[in-house]
Design an enzyme around this catalytic site. Structure first.
Site, PDB file in Angstrom:
ATOM      1  CB  THR A 123      -0.936  -0.019   1.232  1.00 38.66           C
ATOM      2  OG1 THR A 123      -1.563  -1.303   1.279  1.00 38.66           O
ATOM      3  CG2 THR A 123      -1.998   1.055   1.137  1.00 38.66           C
ATOM      4  NE  ARG A 149     -10.255 -11.081   8.555  1.00 38.04           N
ATOM      5  CZ  ARG A 149     -10.286 -10.581   9.774  1.00 38.04           C
ATOM      6  NH1 ARG A 149     -11.399 -10.169  10.283  1.00 38.04           N
ATOM      7  NH2 ARG A 149      -9.176 -10.490  10.472  1.00 38.04           N
ATOM      8  CB  VAL A 150     -15.800 -13.829   1.526  1.00 35.27           C
ATOM      9  CG1 VAL A 150     -16.378 -12.546   2.076  1.00 35.27           C
ATOM     10  CG2 VAL A 150     -15.063 -13.582   0.222  1.00 35.27           C
ATOM     11  CE  LYS A 201      -6.557 -12.930   2.364  1.00 35.86           C
ATOM     12  NZ  LYS A 201      -7.917 -13.430   2.437  1.00 35.86           N
ATOM     13  NE  ARG A 208      -9.004 -23.176   6.809  1.00 35.82           N
ATOM     14  CZ  ARG A 208      -9.822 -23.849   7.611  1.00 35.82           C
ATOM     15  NH1 ARG A 208      -9.761 -23.696   8.907  1.00 35.82           N
ATOM     16  NH2 ARG A 208     -10.704 -24.678   7.094  1.00 35.82           N
ATOM     17  NE  ARG A 241      -5.832 -25.837  28.705  1.00 35.15           N
ATOM     18  CZ  ARG A 241      -6.640 -26.333  29.640  1.00 35.15           C
ATOM     19  NH1 ARG A 241      -7.820 -25.806  29.834  1.00 35.15           N
ATOM     20  NH2 ARG A 241      -6.267 -27.378  30.365  1.00 35.15           N
ATOM     21  CB  CYS A 255      -6.597 -18.281  -0.181  1.00 33.88           C
ATOM     22  SG  CYS A 255      -7.840 -17.661  -1.306  1.00 33.88           S
ATOM     23  NE  ARG A 324      -9.343 -20.263  -8.154  1.00 31.86           N
ATOM     24  CZ  ARG A 324      -9.626 -19.105  -7.559  1.00 31.86           C
ATOM     25  NH1 ARG A 324      -9.018 -18.006  -7.936  1.00 31.86           N
ATOM     26  NH2 ARG A 324     -10.516 -19.049  -6.596  1.00 31.86           N
TER      27      ARG A 324
HETATM   28  N1  SAJ Z   1      -8.051 -28.195   4.328  1.00 30.47           N
HETATM   29  C1  SAJ Z   1      -7.561 -29.345   4.958  1.00 30.47           C
HETATM   30  N2  SAJ Z   1      -7.928 -29.591   6.244  1.00 30.47           N
HETATM   31  C2  SAJ Z   1      -8.736 -28.757   6.949  1.00 30.47           C
HETATM   32  C3  SAJ Z   1      -9.234 -27.580   6.319  1.00 30.47           C
HETATM   33  C4  SAJ Z   1      -8.869 -27.323   4.998  1.00 30.47           C
HETATM   34  O1  SAJ Z   1      -6.817 -30.124   4.362  1.00 30.47           O
HETATM   35  O2  SAJ Z   1      -9.029 -29.067   8.102  1.00 30.47           O
HETATM   36  C5  SAJ Z   1      -7.671 -27.913   2.929  1.00 30.47           C
HETATM   37  C6  SAJ Z   1      -8.851 -27.889   1.948  1.00 30.47           C
HETATM   38  O3  SAJ Z   1      -9.206 -29.169   1.544  1.00 30.47           O
HETATM   39  C7  SAJ Z   1      -8.275 -27.039   0.830  1.00 30.47           C
HETATM   40  C8  SAJ Z   1      -7.381 -26.050   1.576  1.00 30.47           C
HETATM   41  O4  SAJ Z   1      -7.145 -26.608   2.845  1.00 30.47           O
HETATM   42  O5  SAJ Z   1      -7.493 -27.807  -0.046  1.00 30.47           O
HETATM   43  C9  SAJ Z   1      -7.945 -24.646   1.726  1.00 30.47           C
HETATM   44  O6  SAJ Z   1      -9.324 -24.694   2.085  1.00 30.47           O
HETATM   45  P1  SAJ Z   1      -9.954 -23.750   3.220  1.00 30.47           P
HETATM   46  O7  SAJ Z   1     -11.375 -24.089   3.361  1.00 30.47           O
HETATM   47  O8  SAJ Z   1      -9.123 -23.813   4.429  1.00 30.47           O
HETATM   48  O9  SAJ Z   1      -9.746 -22.264   2.684  1.00 30.47           O
HETATM   49  P2  SAJ Z   1     -10.088 -21.442   1.308  1.00 30.47           P
HETATM   50  O10 SAJ Z   1      -8.829 -21.417   0.501  1.00 30.47           O
HETATM   51  O11 SAJ Z   1     -11.327 -21.853   0.643  1.00 30.47           O
HETATM   52  O12 SAJ Z   1     -10.379 -19.962   1.940  1.00 30.47           O
HETATM   53  C10 SAJ Z   1      -9.410 -19.362   2.803  1.00 30.47           C
HETATM   54  C11 SAJ Z   1     -10.124 -18.869   4.074  1.00 30.47           C
HETATM   55  N3  SAJ Z   1      -9.111 -18.468   5.048  1.00 30.47           N
HETATM   56  C12 SAJ Z   1      -9.112 -18.961   6.311  1.00 30.47           C
HETATM   57  O13 SAJ Z   1      -9.899 -19.788   6.700  1.00 30.47           O
HETATM   58  C13 SAJ Z   1      -8.053 -18.424   7.241  1.00 30.47           C
HETATM   59  C14 SAJ Z   1     -11.046 -17.686   3.714  1.00 30.47           C
HETATM   60  O14 SAJ Z   1     -11.625 -17.141   4.879  1.00 30.47           O
HETATM   61  C15 SAJ Z   1     -10.249 -16.598   2.975  1.00 30.47           C
HETATM   62  O15 SAJ Z   1     -11.097 -15.511   2.601  1.00 30.47           O
HETATM   63  C16 SAJ Z   1      -9.689 -17.228   1.716  1.00 30.47           C
HETATM   64  O16 SAJ Z   1      -8.796 -18.290   2.103  1.00 30.47           O
HETATM   65  C17 SAJ Z   1      -8.934 -16.143   0.945  1.00 30.47           C
HETATM   66  O17 SAJ Z   1      -9.503 -15.598  -0.020  1.00 30.47           O
HETATM   67  O18 SAJ Z   1      -7.829 -15.783   1.359  1.00 30.47           O
END
Ligand code: SAJ
Length: 401
Positions: A123, A149-150, A201, A208, A241, A255, A324
């Site tokens: 930015t 964050r959607v 972000k 995750r 926990r 992402c 993707r």
């Molecule tokens: N996955 C696992 N185990 C899990 C959860 C997910 O293996 O327990 C895998 C999924 O199968 C997939 C990948 O992770 O291959 C990503 O999937 P996801 O559902 O975790 O996330 P995305 O990529 O659909 O969306 C994420 C989200 N970010 C977070 O949860 C922190 C979303 O909120 C963001 O807006 C998005 O990235 C983004 O646009 O950045």
């Protein structure tokens, strides 16, 4: 108020539509003429539940107009892709091109916001470019970063209800951007500076990725130790926990599998855990492919014929049509390359056709297969019966028990 959205993709288009629904006059800009044409015809070019009707409404009442060049507005939003170049170095050239395209239209008091996932400092870097081209505007613009964050599939709800982090290059910019988003966001708006917002972000998605890497590492340990990883995680999560995520065949999407590199590229010495998590999640796909090939070779040795293999799921996560960065797609290709003339039936119930794989109905593939490989946990697959006479390789927890 008039707002100009640069980029009508998975995030730009839904945000433009929601803004238009809330009384903002929106100009949506995209370099792809097909996207512009379809949008102006009220046709959604992405798949997102509920959004098609909203688009029709805002196009019909004239509050959203798509075009290929920006128009003079009060606020400008950069919602374009930020891929990475070779060696995982982030590429902000689309953000820069979109910024340069709006520079001629800027006037004192305008708001400029980047929503695209961006490396720390982007930015401030764009502010420099803007003021270099238009020095007379110095300190007369409001410049901020506000990441989305959607979750695809739940975009309409989350665009309105999620909390958002808003970071200006100064306090006045943060305040001005918060005023804009408060027109349609019901979640809490959290003020900060632009560098923290950019890092926030990247942190969310890296966090995750790290947590999934832990689950994936456990799954490989359990495979060697002869322990059911799904049961193990279920039991460990009974601790008040502990909250372990689920293993899979790797991590995909545009992402989580991408954003951590925006940290490791800039801070390689400091980001050892983040880099290791990326490599564990990438390794899980190779490990899975190797397991499948080994099972096929064993079957051929024992039965004196090649097995029929059903590859269940190509999408990067359950119940979507998005391929993707899909680890499932990678695994299928890798198995095909590693095993000569393999008899593979590829299944993806959420898409009609694929340009590389010939798709087979999931019931038919399941019936015919000697080896069934579950790669994506689509809801349909969970209703299939367990079959004792098949080799079932469950990488995504279809038959957790
Ligand atoms: N996955 C696992 N185990 C899990 C959860 C997910 O293996 O327990 C895998 C999924 O199968 C997939 C990948 O992770 O291959 C990503 O999937 P996801 O559902 O975790 O996330 P995305 O990529 O659909 O969306 C994420 C989200 N970010 C977070 O949860 C922190 C979303 O909120 C963001 O807006 C998005 O990235 C983004 O646009 O950045």
């Amino acid at each position: 108020m008039k707002a100009c959205f640069m980029g009508l993709g998975y995030i730009g288009l839904p945000t433009a539509i929601i803004a238009a629904k809330h009384g903002i006059q929106v100009v949506g800009v995209d370099v792809n003429p097909e996207v512009v044409e379809k949008t102006n015809a009220g046709q959604l070019h992405i798949i997102e539940p509920g959004l098609a009707q909203y688009l029709k409404e805002v196009v019909a009442d004239g509050s959203l107009v798509a075009t290929d060049t920006p128009q003079e507005s009060d606020a400008y939003f950069m919602v374009v892709p930020t891929p990475f170049k070779g060696n995982h170095v982030p590429d902000v050239s689309f953000v820069e091109a979109a910024t340069r395209a709006v520079i001629p239209f800027l006037k004192p008091g305008d708001l400029y916001v980047i929503e695209s996932t961006s490396p720390v400092g982007t930015t401030e870097q764009m502010a420099e470019i803007i003021y270099k081209e238009r020095p007379e505007l110095k300190d007369k613009l409001y410049i901020a970063y506000c990441p989305e964050r959607v979750l695809p599939g739940n975009v309409i709800y989350e665009l309105v209800n999620n909390d958002r982090v808003i970071g200006g290059i100064d306090e006045a910019s943060t305040k001005k951007a918060m005023e804009f988003y408060s027109q349609f966001v019901k979640g809490t708006l959290h003020p900060t500076n632009s560098r923290t917002a950019e890092m926030c972000k990247l942190t969310e998605n890296s966090s995750r990725d790290v947590q999934i890497a832990f689950a994936n590492e456990l799954s490989m340990i359990c495979d060697t130790a002869g322990i059911n990883v799904w049961e193990l995680i279920h039991l460990a999560n009974k601790h008040p926990r502990v909250n372990i995520l689920q293993p899979g065949c790797g991590v995909g999407g545009h992402c989580i599998a991408v954003d951590p590199y925006f940290i490791t590229a800039l801070y390689p010495k400091e980001s050892r855990l983040i880099a290791t998590a990326r490599s564990i999640n990438n390794h899980k796909a190779d490990w899975s492919a190797e397991k499948v090939v080994n099972a096929m070779l064993r079957f051929e040795l024992e039965h004196n014929r090649k097995p029929v293999v059903a590859m269940m799921g190509v999408a990067f996560k359950p119940d979507i049509d998005d391929l993707r960065e899909s680890p499932a797609k990678y695994i299928i290709s890798k198995v095909m390359q590693s095993y000569n003339n393999a008899n593979i039936l590829v299944v993806e119930p959420n898409i009609e056709t694929h340009n590389v794989f010939k798709l087979t109905d999931y019931h038919e593939a399941y019936d015919k297969a000697d080896i069934v490989v579950f790669l994506t946990a689509h809801s349909q697959f969970k209703k299939l019966p367990w079959c004792d006479d098949k080799i079932i390789m469950d990488f995504c927890g279809i038959f957790k028990k």
